[in-house]
Design an enzyme around this catalytic site. Structure first.
Site, PDB file in Angstrom:
ATOM      1  N   PRO A  63     -28.893  33.977 143.207  1.00 19.84           N
ATOM      2  CA  PRO A  63     -28.892  35.345 143.754  1.00 19.84           C
ATOM      3  C   PRO A  63     -27.907  36.237 143.021  1.00 19.84           C
ATOM      4  O   PRO A  63     -26.909  35.774 142.461  1.00 19.84           O
ATOM      5  CB  PRO A  63     -28.487  35.134 145.217  1.00 19.84           C
ATOM      6  CG  PRO A  63     -27.730  33.848 145.224  1.00 19.84           C
ATOM      7  CD  PRO A  63     -28.340  32.992 144.159  1.00 19.84           C
ATOM      8  N   GLY A  64     -28.210  37.538 143.046  1.00 13.73           N
ATOM      9  CA  GLY A  64     -27.272  38.515 142.519  1.00 13.73           C
ATOM     10  C   GLY A  64     -27.198  38.619 141.018  1.00 13.73           C
ATOM     11  O   GLY A  64     -26.210  39.120 140.480  1.00 13.73           O
TER      12      GLY A  64
ATOM     13  N   LYS B  75     -32.673  40.024 139.351  1.00 14.66           N
ATOM     14  CA  LYS B  75     -34.114  39.757 139.248  1.00 14.66           C
ATOM     15  C   LYS B  75     -34.932  40.939 139.766  1.00 14.66           C
ATOM     16  O   LYS B  75     -35.893  41.374 139.117  1.00 14.66           O
ATOM     17  CB  LYS B  75     -34.467  38.477 140.026  1.00 14.66           C
ATOM     18  CG  LYS B  75     -33.782  37.223 139.507  1.00 14.66           C
ATOM     19  CD  LYS B  75     -34.310  35.967 140.182  1.00 14.66           C
ATOM     20  CE  LYS B  75     -33.942  35.896 141.663  1.00 14.66           C
ATOM     21  NZ  LYS B  75     -32.490  35.786 141.882  1.00 14.66           N
TER      22      LYS B  75
ATOM     23  N   SER C 190     -25.453  10.946 136.812  1.00  9.52           N
ATOM     24  CA  SER C 190     -24.965  11.660 135.632  1.00  9.52           C
ATOM     25  C   SER C 190     -23.451  11.589 135.462  1.00  9.52           C
ATOM     26  O   SER C 190     -22.934  11.988 134.422  1.00  9.52           O
ATOM     27  CB  SER C 190     -25.404  13.127 135.693  1.00  9.52           C
ATOM     28  OG  SER C 190     -24.861  13.767 136.822  1.00  9.52           O
TER      29      SER C 190
ATOM     30  N   LYS D  27     -25.228  22.782 133.467  1.00 10.05           N
ATOM     31  CA  LYS D  27     -23.952  22.077 133.334  1.00 10.05           C
ATOM     32  C   LYS D  27     -23.090  22.692 132.235  1.00 10.05           C
ATOM     33  O   LYS D  27     -21.862  22.773 132.367  1.00 10.05           O
ATOM     34  CB  LYS D  27     -24.208  20.598 133.070  1.00 10.05           C
ATOM     35  CG  LYS D  27     -24.786  19.867 134.274  1.00 10.05           C
ATOM     36  CD  LYS D  27     -25.125  18.421 133.951  1.00 10.05           C
ATOM     37  CE  LYS D  27     -25.668  17.702 135.198  1.00 10.05           C
ATOM     38  NZ  LYS D  27     -26.056  16.304 134.914  1.00 10.05           N
TER      39      LYS D  27
END
Length: 641
Positions: free
Chosen positions: A206-207, A210, A545, A588
């Site tokens: 968000p933010g 888009k 991971s 990442k």
């Protein structure tokens, strides 16, 4: 009859008979009077003529009068014998009952006629009033003194306002003002400006812009040559969380619905004639333009299936059990909507913060997918500087940097600046153009109880048993601080390996894998040591991971070798020491950049996932832990035989 009366006069003992005869005469006369009142004297004479009883009606013979009365009352044209004197009372009773019935019916009919006349008069008066109102509307319009007064009040209110909201000023006005999304915006614009535009799904946290990018991309596409969009192409915006499927299909703002004349009521003239009225929805409003659905992943599943049908047909079709194509009163536009459907040829742009796997596969297969990037501190600083320029306010040195520490969302950064601007204006008292200083920013932080977005910071010095692993949640990556301590056990083989419980079973498996690889490479058995591995902050590790990071932390603690604190690693560790592929590599790398990491080690199998723009982070691909050890500790490892 004359002889009869003479006999009566000659015999004094016939007194009762005489009185009875007089009573019958009076009764017959009374019945004639009643009949005359009912129908009128003229009609009685006409009826007597038709029945051939006029002579008997005027006769002085009582029996003939009774017979005529009977025929007049019952309208019996058949000849009948003159009754005897003893039959007259019964006949008169029968005639009386019939007249009573006629009078009763006449009374009821009169009442009904009266009510009918009253109702007809009422309807007539209503009709006349409607005609008068229609003529008044045609001559003077729908306005009256009261409606004009309310209109004047509204117009007066429209002339007054406080000011524009800060967010209205701070919102980007051109597509080149969107910060940190050059590649996604370029991809979005190219797909809209193509002669064959595509449906699009925008992914991202968000933010990050888009919605703004979708709106401004259409404006930019309109201005390009050979654009498929006209200058008046609409941009219809709706939030998917507010759209719900109505199983009755009576309300559907997205696709449209049919207002049946009985249950919801169409227009009054249509309701009166029983005609259903289709009401096109937002997909028709967006015809030849863009329909933007924010949070498209929250859209009702049934509504998504209906939307897919519209995307295929480029039309919306309506159904109603009240629709009769043969109805002569059916307006042509309603007939056209039912038979041909409403046009809905538009480009769908959906935005979501959900993972792609959570979106309807059928919708995904029809849409191009564009991923918006998380914003870096540099992007947030640029957004703050742009917003300050639109506000016309100066910033003290360090203001943008502080705001960038507390958020990674462009919208929140703008809100942060607007709050600080409000405090600066209040302090200035409206006399001078305010300057936003650090004290204003820190006051917003304290009042809003904000905490820094990134609490872990990379450093240049090395530390033993401490390293940054990398994780991802949604579209945001983050650095995980992993630390390890190792001490010789009190007795050989009596060591204990401890790992914090909140990290999850997958992380524990990574510790056991690390123990196997350590034994293979160094000959050390972890059971000879008390080893404690910890994920700082109690973070949960859902996947494998962190295996390589856990291995390096334990290796550093056992060998007492320091690890540079400006590196981070990600990758699954196999028991043979290979570094296996993991997911979320771009996110990442972003998380590493957020905390100041300079070098990231990723599996060689993930080299295709490394983005072209690594935002200044050096990415090194490795195949095995031996390679990482050579890079990190600047030495090779020789396994003990």
């Amino acid at each position: 009859m004359k002889g009869f009366f003479e006999k009566i006069k000659g015999k004094t003992d016939l007194g009762p008979k005489f009185r009875e005869l007089e009573q019958l005469k009076r009764q017959v006369n009374a019945l004639y009077n009643v009949l005359s009142d009912l129908y009128g004297s003229d009609k009685i004479v006409l009826r007597a003529g038709k029945l051939n009883v006029l002579k008997m009606m005027r006769s002085e013979n009582l029996t003939e009068q009774v017979l005529a009365l009977k025929k007049l009352v019952f309208e019996d044209p058949t000849p009948d014998t003159v009754p005897g004197m003893d039959e007259i009372p019964a006949i008169l009773d029968e005639i009386g009952e019939e007249l009573a019935d006629i009078i009763a019916r006449r009374t009821v009919e009169d009442d009904l006629d009266k009510k009918i006349n009253e109702r007809m008069q009422q309807r007539h008066e209503e009709y006349v009033r409607e005609i008068k109102m229609q003529i008044i509307k045609e001559n003077t319009g729908p306005e009256n003194a009261q409606t004009l007064k309310k209109l004047a009040i509204l117009e007066k209110l429209d002339q007054k306002n406080l000011t524009r909201r800060a967010l209205d000023v701070l919102r980007p006005a051109a597509i080149d003002q969107i910060v940190g999304q050059e590649r996604p915006v370029r991809s979005l614009l190219s797909k809209l400006a193509s002669p064959f535009p595509q449906h699009i799904i925008l992914y991202g946290p968000p933010g990050v812009g888009k919605t703004t990018a979708a709106r401004l991309a259409l404006e930019a596409a309109r201005a390009l040559p050979n654009s498929p969009f006209n200058q008046d192409a609409p941009f219809i915006e709706v939030n998917g969380t507010t759209l719900r499927w109505d199983p009755r299909e009576s309300t559907n703002p997205l696709l449209g619905s049919v207002h049946d004349p009985i249950y919801q009521g169409a227009r009054r003239d249509l309701a009166d004639s029983g005609i259903p009225e289709p009401k096109p929805g937002l997909v028709t409003d967006a015809h030849t333009g863009v329909l933007f659905i924010d949070e498209v992943g929250e859209l009702d599943p049934i509504l998504q299936s209906k939307l897919l049908k519209v995307l295929e047909d480029k039309r919306v079709f309506f159904e109603s059990s009240y629709y009769d194509p043969a109805d002569a009163n059916l307006p042509r536009y309603i007939k056209k909507l039912f038979e041909e459907g409403a046009p809905a040829d538009f480009i769908l742009i959906g935005a979501t913060t959900r993972e792609p796997e959570e979106i309807n596969p059928a919708i995904r297969s029809r849409c191009a997918e564009i991923y918006f990037e998380p914003l870096t501190p540099a992007d947030i600083r640029e957004i703050v500087y742009q917003a300050a320029g639109r506000l016309g306010v100066s910033l003290q040195e360090g203001v943008a940097e502080v705001i960038a520490e507390y958020t990674i969302e462009g919208r929140k950064a703008v809100n942060f600046l607007a709050d600080a601007y409000a405090i600066a204006c209040y302090k200035a008292g409206g006399n001078n153009q305010p300057v936003i200083v650090l004290d204003d920013v820190y006051e917003v932080i304290q009042v809003s109880r904000l905490t820094p977005y990134t609490c872990r910071k990379a450093g240049g010095e090395g530390e033993v048993g401490r390293i940054f692993g990398l994780g991802v949640s949604g579209y945001l990556g983050s650095a995980l601080e992993i630390e390890a301590m190792a001490f010789p056990a009190g007795r050989k083989g009596g060591g204990v390996i401890r790992f914090n419980e909140t990290a999850g079973s997958m992380a524990k498996d990574s510790v056991f894998n690390a123990a196997s690889v350590l034994r293979k490479l160094t000959g050390r058995d972890l059971h000879d040591y008390d080893v404690h591995v910890n994920v700082v902050g109690g973070g949960r590790i859902d996947g494998p991971s962190a295996g390589v990071a856990i291995f390096l932390a334990v290796y550093s603690a056992l060998e007492n070798r320091s690890i540079p604190q400006d590196i981070a690693v990600t990758g699954e560790l196999s028991i043979q020491g290979r570094v296996k592929a993991v997911g979320g590599v771009p996110e990442k790398i972003y998380g590493a950049k957020q905390c100041g990491v300079k070098t990231v080690y990723v599996p060689w199998e993930n080299q295709k996932d490394v983005p072209t723009d690594t935002r200044g982070v050096n990415v090194v691909t490795v195949v095995s832990v031996e390679e990482i050890i050579e890079h990190v500790f600047k030495t090779s490892i020789q396994p003990d035989n």
